[in-house]
Write an enzyme that holds these catalytic residues in place. Structure first.
Site, PDB file in Angstrom:
ATOM      1  N   ASP A   1      46.086  43.312  37.265  1.00 60.16           N
ATOM      2  CA  ASP A   1      44.723  43.860  37.268  1.00 60.16           C
ATOM      3  C   ASP A   1      43.727  42.726  37.022  1.00 60.16           C
ATOM      4  OD1 ASP A   1      42.310  45.128  36.812  1.00 60.16           O
ATOM      5  OD2 ASP A   1      43.127  46.640  35.454  1.00 60.16           O
TER       6      ASP A   1
ATOM      7  N   CYS B   1      40.883  39.742  44.124  1.00 60.29           N
ATOM      8  CA  CYS B   1      41.300  41.037  44.690  1.00 60.29           C
ATOM      9  C   CYS B   1      41.782  40.748  46.113  1.00 60.29           C
ATOM     10  CB  CYS B   1      40.148  42.030  44.696  1.00 60.29           C
ATOM     11  SG  CYS B   1      39.399  42.285  43.064  1.00 60.29           S
ATOM     12  N   ALA B   2      43.019  40.305  46.249  1.00 56.94           N
ATOM     13  CA  ALA B   2      43.417  39.525  47.418  1.00 56.94           C
ATOM     14  C   ALA B   2      44.013  40.307  48.585  1.00 56.94           C
ATOM     15  CB  ALA B   2      44.417  38.449  46.987  1.00 56.94           C
ATOM     16  N   ALA B   3      44.605  41.462  48.346  1.00 59.75           N
ATOM     17  CA  ALA B   3      45.338  42.149  49.423  1.00 59.75           C
ATOM     18  C   ALA B   3      44.410  42.493  50.582  1.00 59.75           C
ATOM     19  CB  ALA B   3      45.981  43.414  48.874  1.00 59.75           C
TER      20      ALA B   3
ATOM     21  N   ASP C   1      36.244  39.200  46.268  1.00 62.76           N
ATOM     22  CA  ASP C   1      36.005  40.142  47.364  1.00 62.76           C
ATOM     23  C   ASP C   1      36.274  41.527  46.792  1.00 62.76           C
ATOM     24  OD1 ASP C   1      35.459  40.770  50.138  1.00 62.76           O
ATOM     25  OD2 ASP C   1      37.573  41.260  50.331  1.00 62.76           O
TER      26      ASP C   1
ATOM     27  N   CYS D   1      32.394  44.629  51.736  1.00 60.66           N
ATOM     28  CA  CYS D   1      32.258  45.080  53.121  1.00 60.66           C
ATOM     29  C   CYS D   1      31.452  46.377  53.154  1.00 60.66           C
ATOM     30  CB  CYS D   1      33.626  45.251  53.792  1.00 60.66           C
ATOM     31  SG  CYS D   1      34.737  46.365  52.935  1.00 60.66           S
TER      32      CYS D   1
ATOM     33  N   GLY E   1      44.340  38.180  53.978  1.00 64.56           N
ATOM     34  CA  GLY E   1      43.652  37.464  55.050  1.00 64.56           C
ATOM     35  C   GLY E   1      42.846  36.294  54.533  1.00 64.56           C
ATOM     36  N   LYS E   2      42.062  36.543  53.494  1.00 61.47           N
ATOM     37  CA  LYS E   2      41.241  35.472  52.927  1.00 61.47           C
ATOM     38  C   LYS E   2      42.113  34.501  52.125  1.00 61.47           C
ATOM     39  CE  LYS E   2      37.209  38.534  52.691  1.00 61.47           C
ATOM     40  NZ  LYS E   2      37.924  39.780  53.043  1.00 61.47           N
TER      41      LYS E   2
END
Length: 429
Positions: free
Chosen positions: A292, A241-243, A322, A372, A246-247
């Site tokens: 997805d 789940c990359a957007a 994440d 988070c 940053g990671k």
């Protein structure tokens, strides 16, 4: 120092959180009074910005020392202050800039502007006020006026109001770039600077377009996640789940851009942002797809020749999950209007993503799960569920020694799991 009220929550949500943080085990260990005090302290911390602004150096293009010198030059332009830059003692590619505040002797002005809660949170992190964020302004406000800026933390102020007597939090003073008439003229929404903050309650440099090829503005826990993942050159790694990337870009940088980093997100505009960030930071090992993550496993065992999702099981050396979450750990956050149903809605999606990640992980591979948020249901309970559901997973320590003790403003939960190991859980929160 606490100058804002604790985060405002619906009673049902606050009671739900309290049940988790003041549970039987904690009360037995600390006593009820101390457990409740720690919980109230947590709620107060959430409404305040962190003590440091953190930026990650893109070590793919330059050394940390070189970028630090460039940043010192940039910060000297900021408000005429000499702001120190500290290098994190354990995360060597992370720079820390102390946030100055709260500053209590700022004189409030008669002319006022009210901004939305999200805009107010950004101001507390060093941003100026952009026109779309302005909800209300005094009837006599004109360009060039010194304005006191307040945050409407409960979202009660009506757009275009001339005054507001509801709950508002003082953010500091600034100079208006626009008149009230220009802001609320009925034309399509304005863009660009609305108020340039000159005396913020929390003084923190704005990183808008500052050394964009060399720096990535990133909260400390987010930078920690990739170090826990510990990517190695030549590996094939999935950011599920990359957007906004940053990671993802951090993974590629730590791999010296050698290997393959697959980034997935199901929203096209966010995938484009990942690609833009990869290009900006000069990273070529990243491939981003609009897909997805819950459907990322290829169910038929036909040979995968395209290198695009879905993927065959056991395709990745390391996976970062994440996960989408309730975001209750983001700071500053003075009010959350979510219902308990909304707060609890993420757990099923997280479990679907977890299931896909485990299937895609190679034997002896590494999976890092992070959020988070602060809810036990999205962190410790998810890990307990995963360890029961997938016996192949074993817990690993995130990091050793002083790193765990040096992250005082942590808000992200990071869980490090590996197939075929046997280590205790370490959770930061």
């Amino acid at each position: 120092m606490s100058i804002f009220p604790k985060i405002s929550l619906r009673p049902e949500v606050e009671n739900y959180l309290k049940e988790g943080f003041v549970n039987k085990e904690i009360v037995t260990a600390l006593g009820k009074q101390e457990a409740e005090r720690k919980f109230e302290t947590l709620l107060k911390h959430l409404s305040h910005p962190p003590s440091f602004t953190t930026v990650r150096v893109n070590t793919h293009l330059a050394s940390v020392q070189h970028v630090k010198n460039l940043l010192l030059d940039e910060l000297q332009k900021f408000n005429g202050l000499s702001v120190p830059i500290l290098q994190h003692p354990d995360l060597q590619d992370v720079l820390l800039i102390p946030v100055i505040g709260p500053r209590k002797n700022i004189k409030k002005q008669q002319c006022e502007a009210i901004v939305g809660a999200q805009c107010g949170n950004a101001v507390l992190r060093g941003a100026h006020v952009y026109a779309p964020g302005i909800v209300s302004a005094s009837k006599f406000m004109k360009a060039g006026d010194v304005i006191s800026v307040y945050s409407d933390i409960k979202g009660k102020c009506k757009k275009g109001a001339r005054e507001f007597d509801g709950t508002k939090v003082f953010l500091g003073n600034g100079i208006s770039e626009l008149s009230r008439k220009e802001i609320f003229n009925g034309l399509p929404e304005l863009k660009g600077m609305g108020i340039r903050m000159t005396e913020p309650v929390y003084l923190s440099p704005s990183f808008d377009n500052v050394l964009p090829h060399y720096l990535f503005l990133q909260n400390l826990p987010s930078a920690l996640v990739t170090h826990v993942l510990n990517p190695q050159p030549g590996e094939k790694i999935l950011d599920l789940c990359a957007a906004p990337g940053g990671k993802t870009t951090h993974i590629a940088a730590l791999m010296h851009d050698q290997g393959e980093v697959i980034a997935l997100d199901k929203i096209f505009s966010k995938v484009e942002k990942i690609k833009q960030n990869a290009l900006l930071l000069g990273l070529n090992s990243i491939r981003a797809f609009c897909f997805d993550g819950t459907k990322a496993v290829k169910l038929d065992m036909v040979e995968d020749t395209e290198g695009e999702p879905p993927f065959l099981p056991e395709s990745f050396d390391r996976i970062l999950l994440d996960a989408p979450c309730s975001g209750m750990g983001q700071r500053p956050n003075m009010a959350c209007t979510w219902s308990l149903k909304e707060l609890a809605s993420y757990q099923p999606l997280q479990r679907k993503l977890f299931t896909a990640a485990v299937q895609l992980l190679k034997p002896e591979g590494v999976l890092v799960y992070s959020t988070c948020t602060i809810t036990l249901a999205e962190n410790e309970e998810q890990v307990a569920w995963a360890l029961t559901k997938f016996p192949c997973l074993q817990l690993q320590p995130q990091m050793k020694g002083r790193l765990q003790n040096s992250l005082g403003n942590i808000h992200t939960q990071n869980i490090y799991l590996k197939e075929m190991g046997s280590f205790p859980l370490t959770s930061m929160g």
